[in-house]
Scaffold this active site. Structure first.
Site, PDB file in Angstrom:
ATOM      1  N   GLY A 281       0.815  -1.210   0.000  1.00  0.00           N
ATOM      2  CA  GLY A 281       0.000   0.000   0.000  1.00  0.00           C
ATOM      3  C   GLY A 281       0.844   1.254   0.000  1.00  0.00           C
ATOM      4  O   GLY A 281       1.971   1.253  -0.508  1.00  0.00           O
ATOM      5  N   SER A 282       0.320   2.301   0.601  1.00  0.00           N
ATOM      6  CA  SER A 282       0.953   3.612   0.526  1.00  0.00           C
ATOM      7  C   SER A 282       2.211   3.694   1.379  1.00  0.00           C
ATOM      8  O   SER A 282       2.323   3.036   2.419  1.00  0.00           O
ATOM      9  CB  SER A 282      -0.030   4.699   0.972  1.00  0.00           C
ATOM     10  OG  SER A 282      -0.140   4.717   2.381  1.00  0.00           O
ATOM     11  N   SER A 283       3.149   4.528   0.938  1.00  0.00           N
ATOM     12  CA  SER A 283       4.407   4.714   1.678  1.00  0.00           C
ATOM     13  C   SER A 283       4.167   5.321   3.050  1.00  0.00           C
ATOM     14  O   SER A 283       4.862   4.977   4.024  1.00  0.00           O
ATOM     15  CB  SER A 283       5.345   5.620   0.875  1.00  0.00           C
ATOM     16  OG  SER A 283       5.741   4.998  -0.317  1.00  0.00           O
ATOM     17  N   ARG A 284       3.189   6.212   3.154  1.00  0.00           N
ATOM     18  CA  ARG A 284       2.926   6.880   4.423  1.00  0.00           C
ATOM     19  C   ARG A 284       2.521   5.871   5.496  1.00  0.00           C
ATOM     20  O   ARG A 284       3.065   5.849   6.602  1.00  0.00           O
ATOM     21  CB  ARG A 284       1.821   7.927   4.240  1.00  0.00           C
ATOM     22  CG  ARG A 284       1.447   8.682   5.507  1.00  0.00           C
ATOM     23  CD  ARG A 284       0.287   9.634   5.253  1.00  0.00           C
ATOM     24  NE  ARG A 284      -0.896   8.950   4.782  1.00  0.00           N
ATOM     25  CZ  ARG A 284      -1.756   8.297   5.589  1.00  0.00           C
ATOM     26  NH1 ARG A 284      -1.544   8.274   6.903  1.00  0.00           N
ATOM     27  NH2 ARG A 284      -2.816   7.710   5.087  1.00  0.00           N
ATOM     28  N   VAL A 285       1.575   5.004   5.170  1.00  0.00           N
ATOM     29  CA  VAL A 285       1.138   3.985   6.130  1.00  0.00           C
ATOM     30  C   VAL A 285       2.262   2.989   6.394  1.00  0.00           C
ATOM     31  O   VAL A 285       2.467   2.542   7.525  1.00  0.00           O
ATOM     32  CB  VAL A 285      -0.124   3.261   5.611  1.00  0.00           C
ATOM     33  CG1 VAL A 285      -0.540   2.153   6.577  1.00  0.00           C
ATOM     34  CG2 VAL A 285      -1.266   4.252   5.421  1.00  0.00           C
ATOM     35  N   ALA A 286       3.013   2.660   5.350  1.00  0.00           N
ATOM     36  CA  ALA A 286       4.113   1.707   5.498  1.00  0.00           C
ATOM     37  C   ALA A 286       5.130   2.199   6.522  1.00  0.00           C
ATOM     38  O   ALA A 286       5.598   1.430   7.379  1.00  0.00           O
ATOM     39  CB  ALA A 286       4.787   1.481   4.146  1.00  0.00           C
ATOM     40  N   GLU A 300       5.730  -3.689   0.281  1.00  0.00           N
ATOM     41  CA  GLU A 300       5.669  -3.478  -1.167  1.00  0.00           C
ATOM     42  C   GLU A 300       4.812  -2.227  -1.319  1.00  0.00           C
ATOM     43  O   GLU A 300       3.608  -2.297  -1.512  1.00  0.00           O
ATOM     44  CB  GLU A 300       5.057  -4.697  -1.868  1.00  0.00           C
ATOM     45  CG  GLU A 300       5.291  -4.724  -3.370  1.00  0.00           C
ATOM     46  CD  GLU A 300       4.144  -4.128  -4.157  1.00  0.00           C
ATOM     47  OE1 GLU A 300       4.198  -2.892  -4.436  1.00  0.00           O
ATOM     48  OE2 GLU A 300       3.216  -4.855  -4.494  1.00  0.00           O
ATOM     49  N   CYS A 335       0.415  -0.246  -8.786  1.00  0.00           N
ATOM     50  CA  CYS A 335       1.648   0.229  -8.168  1.00  0.00           C
ATOM     51  C   CYS A 335       2.803   0.170  -9.161  1.00  0.00           C
ATOM     52  O   CYS A 335       3.851   0.785  -8.940  1.00  0.00           O
ATOM     53  CB  CYS A 335       1.978  -0.581  -6.917  1.00  0.00           C
ATOM     54  SG  CYS A 335       1.951  -2.358  -7.168  1.00  0.00           S
TER      55      CYS A 335
END
Length: 554
Positions: A281-286, A300, A335
């Site tokens: 998913g999103s980089s922010r949540v990651a 990923e 993605c």
């Protein structure tokens, strides 16, 4: 053909069991009587809403709270999802916490489960190959994540082939070990692939079948117990797939399936303490999860994916078609979608851009070759377009307008395929770079050009990017390929005249590079990297030398 393969795999041990399973599925049944399905993809509507349940400790459960999802094409409420909130998450925490660190199976414990999952994979692969089942999942994907039939079908096909790949003995081969001779008689060092035990999987909306199935099965193959959370907007697809897997022999207690918001899932992760979490998913949540979970995570995440057209111009029509597919198939909601394209000046002198424009303008809502954008609104995308057009020398190549004559609800985006030209020198400026390389998860791309002596500038632009998922170098010039590949890092890089950024089949590793947290998907190497760790067992059984005496202390 499939029947012969599967009967060889499981029938050799138990022919009657194999035959009874095949007889349990009547190939003449219509979609509405598929033995695992609880919904009809074509009939889901406001008057006949579908329901999505949760699975915990082997039982399907509802909830006192139901989220109502709207049809992304017309705004009609059409799916009710049983939502688990923070007050009802305890059974999921308890279920995951009960799994030991050494997993449900490993090379020393319950090895027959490796064979079980080979059989489950064989049966599930066969089921997905049946036209009625293929169409069921293809249409179900289209209902919740609108994309063309061919794109949705491709997702089902890749999933089916993946399951086929890991049929029979292939699951136990994932746990292959090795031995190294020791220093003396009776000593040997053995390396084993070991499960993590309790794990979690969080997957996004854009591939509601392929990503969760491939990661879920990889986790199970290696001996883990997963809790699976799929984006609620599309979770009906995986709920139905879980039912298919149960029909094919997956033990119902082996996987928990939860529908919740991010806050509830965060509570589950912190309290159940899974040994590993896979997040797509999103980089922010990651980045938040990486901190919360103290690094016990594989990612990923987002990909601002680039394509370079090299100096050797050839097969313009084919290259233009691939670029259109990479940028705009699934309305750009991959993605791996082409986010920026660098054209050598030799391509700029051709009719390549006009051909790309013509291809993009063929796309229409009627056949879902362009459609709703589920995470970015129309206004947000147009605002981004306007900001880019303020950069000196930039220009709109095509698109940049909302879709017309549609009933897509305003909570979603609806934009014509769009491309904006920005000069390379402007992209590299500090005050522009972050804006230009912002990932827009929709039908949008940046296009620029470069001269041969500007290749170092281009490579500098790539070096400064932070997400290194997919890339393409479109050239058959070996020295050019060597230069670009040697100075870049993207984990899935296509090179050559037919290079693309999207469409990775089940036989390709797919995942980012350049980050120790990077996850892979699809291949034996990916499964072993993400879903197992290394354990060394050193056997030292003797004998002790006959003349041995207690030595002096050291």
């Amino acid at each position: 053909m499939y029947r012969f393969i599967i009967c060889r795999g499981m029938g050799a041990r138990n022919p009657q069991r194999a035959l009874s399973w095949f007889n349990s599925f009547n190939l003449s049944r219509a979609v509405h009587s598929l033995p695992f399905a609880t919904v009809e993809a074509e009939k889901i509507s406001g008057s006949q809403p579908a329901e999505v349940l949760n699975l915990v400790q082997g039982k399907w459960i509802g909830s006192s709270n139901w989220n109502t999802l709207v049809d992304p094409l017309n705004g009609e409420p059409f799916i009710k999802v049983a939502d688990v909130d923070e007050t009802r998450v305890q059974p999921f925490i308890e279920s995951l916490s009960k799994c030991p660190k050494h997993g449900l199976h490993n090379p020393f414990k319950a090895p027959e489960r490796y064979l079980l999952f080979g059989e489950v994979s064989a049966k599930a692969a066969h089921m997905l190959s049946i036209p009625e089942v293929t169409n069921f999942f293809t249409r179900l994907i289209q209902r919740v994540s609108p994309k063309s039939y061919q794109q949705a079908f491709g997702e089902v096909y890749v999933t089916q082939k993946f399951l086929e790949n890991f049929s029979g003995d292939q699951v136990r081969f994932l746990a292959r070990s090795f031995a190294v001779p020791g220093n003396h008689l009776g000593q040997q060092s053995h390396g084993f692939r070991w499960p993590y035990g309790p794990v979690a999987i969080i997957t996004p909306f854009n591939f509601p079948l392929e990503i969760p199935v491939l990661q879920l099965m990889g986790a199970l193959y290696m001996g883990n117990k997963p809790t699976l959370k799929v984006d609620t907007k599309v979770s009906i697809v995986m709920e139905q797939m879980m039912r298919l897997l149960h029909h094919c022999g997956l033990p119902v207690e082996d996987v928990d399936f939860i529908n919740s918001d991010g806050k509830t899932m965060n509570k589950l992760l912190l309290e159940a303490n899974p040994r590993m979490t896979l997040f797509t998913g999103s980089s922010r949540v990651a980045e938040k999860l990486a901190v919360d979970l103290k690094g016990r995570i594989k990612l990923e995440d987002a990909g601002f994916d680039w394509k370079i057209l090299g100096p050797d111009v050839q097969e313009e029509d084919y290259v233009a078609w691939v670029c259109d597919q990479d940028a705009y198939a699934c309305s750009g909601q991959k993605c791996s979608a082409q986010s920026i394209m660098f054209m050598h000046e030799n391509w700029s002198r051709t009719s390549f851009i006009s051909k790309l424009k013509d291809l993009a303008e063929r796309r229409k809502l009627e056949d879902l070759t362009i459609g709703p954008v589920l995470t970015v609104t129309t206004e947000s995308m147009l605002e981004h377009v306007n900001k880019l057009l303020k950069i000196s020398g930039s220009k709109l190549l095509f698109g940049g307008e909302p879709l017309e004559n549609h009933s897509i609800p305003t909570i979603y985006g609806a934009l014509k395929p769009t491309a904006i030209y920005v000069p390379l020198e402007e992209i590299l400026k500090a005050n522009n770079y972050e804006l230009v390389t912002r990932e827009v998860f929709g039908p949008f791309q940046i296009i620029t050009d470069y001269k041969s002596d500007q290749l170092p500038l281009l490579l500098d632009a790539l070096e400064r990017m932070h997400a290194h998922l997919t890339a393409a170098v479109v050239s058959n010039d070996p020295l050019f390929l060597q230069e670009v590949i040697g100075n870049t890092v993207n984990g899935t890089t296509y090179a050559g005249l037919r290079a693309r950024t999207t469409g990775a089949p089940q036989n390709h590793w797919f995942g980012p590079a350049g980050d120790p947290r990077g996850a892979g998907i699809g291949t034996p190497e990916a499964i072993k990297l993400v879903w197992s760790c290394h354990r060394e067992v050193i056997y030292d059984v003797g004998p002790v030398p006959k003349q041995w005496e207690i030595p002096a202390p050291t």
